[in-house]
Motif scaffolding. Structure first.
Motif, PDB file in Angstrom:
ATOM      1  N   UNK A   1       0.825  -1.198   0.000  1.00 15.50           N
ATOM      2  CA  UNK A   1       0.000   0.000   0.000  1.00 15.50           C
ATOM      3  C   UNK A   1       0.862   1.252   0.000  1.00 15.50           C
ATOM      4  N   UNK A   2       2.135   1.110   0.308  1.00 14.66           N
ATOM      5  CA  UNK A   2       3.034   2.256   0.363  1.00 14.66           C
ATOM      6  C   UNK A   2       3.661   2.603  -0.980  1.00 14.66           C
ATOM      7  N   UNK A   3       3.376   1.817  -2.011  1.00 14.37           N
ATOM      8  CA  UNK A   3       3.946   2.041  -3.335  1.00 14.37           C
ATOM      9  C   UNK A   3       2.847   2.061  -4.384  1.00 14.37           C
ATOM     10  N   UNK A   4       3.027   2.914  -5.383  1.00 13.49           N
ATOM     11  CA  UNK A   4       1.988   3.079  -6.391  1.00 13.49           C
ATOM     12  C   UNK A   4       2.169   2.168  -7.596  1.00 13.49           C
ATOM     13  N   UNK A   5       3.358   1.653  -7.823  1.00  7.71           N
ATOM     14  CA  UNK A   5       3.634   0.881  -9.031  1.00  7.71           C
ATOM     15  C   UNK A   5       4.264  -0.460  -8.690  1.00  7.71           C
ATOM     16  N   UNK A   6       3.752  -1.492  -9.348  1.00  7.96           N
ATOM     17  CA  UNK A   6       4.344  -2.826  -9.248  1.00  7.96           C
ATOM     18  C   UNK A   6       4.356  -3.452 -10.633  1.00  7.96           C
ATOM     19  N   UNK A   7       5.143  -4.527 -10.773  1.00  6.01           N
ATOM     20  CA  UNK A   7       5.244  -5.217 -12.056  1.00  6.01           C
ATOM     21  C   UNK A   7       5.612  -6.676 -11.814  1.00  6.01           C
ATOM     22  N   UNK A   8       5.438  -7.482 -12.823  1.00  8.14           N
ATOM     23  CA  UNK A   8       5.969  -8.841 -12.790  1.00  8.14           C
ATOM     24  C   UNK A   8       6.102  -9.381 -14.203  1.00  8.14           C
ATOM     25  N   UNK A   9       6.828 -10.491 -14.313  1.00 16.61           N
ATOM     26  CA  UNK A   9       7.042 -11.146 -15.603  1.00 16.61           C
ATOM     27  C   UNK A   9       6.645 -12.605 -15.461  1.00 16.61           C
ATOM     28  N   UNK A  10       5.829 -13.069 -16.386  1.00 18.22           N
ATOM     29  CA  UNK A  10       5.480 -14.483 -16.468  1.00 18.22           C
ATOM     30  C   UNK A  10       6.055 -15.034 -17.765  1.00 18.22           C
TER      31      UNK A  10
ATOM     32  N   UNK B   1      -0.546  -5.598 -20.008  1.00 19.90           N
ATOM     33  CA  UNK B   1      -1.893  -5.166 -19.659  1.00 19.90           C
ATOM     34  C   UNK B   1      -1.801  -4.449 -18.322  1.00 19.90           C
ATOM     35  N   UNK B   2      -2.878  -3.769 -17.931  1.00 19.37           N
ATOM     36  CA  UNK B   2      -2.909  -3.191 -16.590  1.00 19.37           C
ATOM     37  C   UNK B   2      -3.543  -4.214 -15.667  1.00 19.37           C
ATOM     38  N   UNK B   3      -2.753  -4.715 -14.766  1.00 20.76           N
ATOM     39  CA  UNK B   3      -3.238  -5.697 -13.805  1.00 20.76           C
ATOM     40  C   UNK B   3      -3.746  -5.029 -12.545  1.00 20.76           C
TER      41      UNK B   3
ATOM     42  N   UNK C   1      -3.348   2.472  -7.528  1.00 21.52           N
ATOM     43  CA  UNK C   1      -2.208   1.582  -7.746  1.00 21.52           C
ATOM     44  C   UNK C   1      -2.172   1.144  -9.213  1.00 21.52           C
ATOM     45  N   UNK C   2      -0.979   1.077  -9.771  1.00 23.71           N
ATOM     46  CA  UNK C   2      -0.775   0.607 -11.143  1.00 23.71           C
ATOM     47  C   UNK C   2       0.087  -0.643 -11.094  1.00 23.71           C
ATOM     48  N   UNK C   3      -0.406  -1.710 -11.713  1.00 24.71           N
ATOM     49  CA  UNK C   3       0.350  -2.954 -11.841  1.00 24.71           C
ATOM     50  C   UNK C   3       0.527  -3.186 -13.331  1.00 24.71           C
ATOM     51  N   UNK C   4       1.780  -3.134 -13.791  1.00 28.93           N
ATOM     52  CA  UNK C   4       2.092  -3.236 -15.218  1.00 28.93           C
ATOM     53  C   UNK C   4       2.965  -4.474 -15.445  1.00 28.93           C
TER      54      UNK C   4
END
Length: 139
Positions: A26-35, A136-138, A121-124
């Motif tokens: 909750x303290x960060x606005x951006x996250x990401x991952x790779x599958x 995509x935006x997750x 929050x943005x998950x890219x």
């Protein structure tokens, strides 16, 4: 192998690169991952660099960098306690990931450009194989 991992961690610590930042917070606005869709599992150990487009609309400034954790994630880009509105790009450094698996890839890196507006929050994430990728935006 232990020596290689130790050396990699030492280099990352010296360069100020965060490693293994697990789940979004909750303290960060951006996250990401790779599958890695070819293997059907997360891509761990992949360096990712975050850039922000400058007001001139041409220059990209490095904001942060990290290395994906064992779940293929980085969850702590952009502290949420400030305004982060702007145009960003994530540069996924994929070349060495595929080389370590003796797989050839036509993508030495993948860049994803997106815009952050507001405080949500943005998950890219990206899904990828050696010969293709998608984003995509997750959540």
């Amino acid at each position: 192998m232990k020596h290689l991992i130790y050396t990699l961690c030492l280099v990352c610590a010296c360069l100020g690169v965060r490693t293994y930042a697990a789940t979004p917070s909750e303290n960060y606005q951006l996250s990401t991952h790779i599958l890695d869709v070819n293997l059907g599992r997360p891509a761990s150990g992949v360096p990712i660099v975050l850039f922000r487009l400058a007001e001139d609309g041409i220059t990209w400034n490095k904001v942060d960098a990290g290395i994906t954790d064992p779940n293929g994630r980085i969850g702590n880009f952009l502290p949420a306690n400030r305004t982060n509105d702007g145009i960003y790009k994530l540069k996924f450094e994929t070349r060495d990931y595929f080389r370590k698996q003796n797989r050839e890839s036509i993508y030495p890196f993948v860049e994803v450009v997106f815009e952050i507006r507001g405080s949500n929050h943005y998950h890219i994430p990206i899904t990828m194989s050696a010969n293709g990728y998608g984003t995509y935006r997750g959540n």
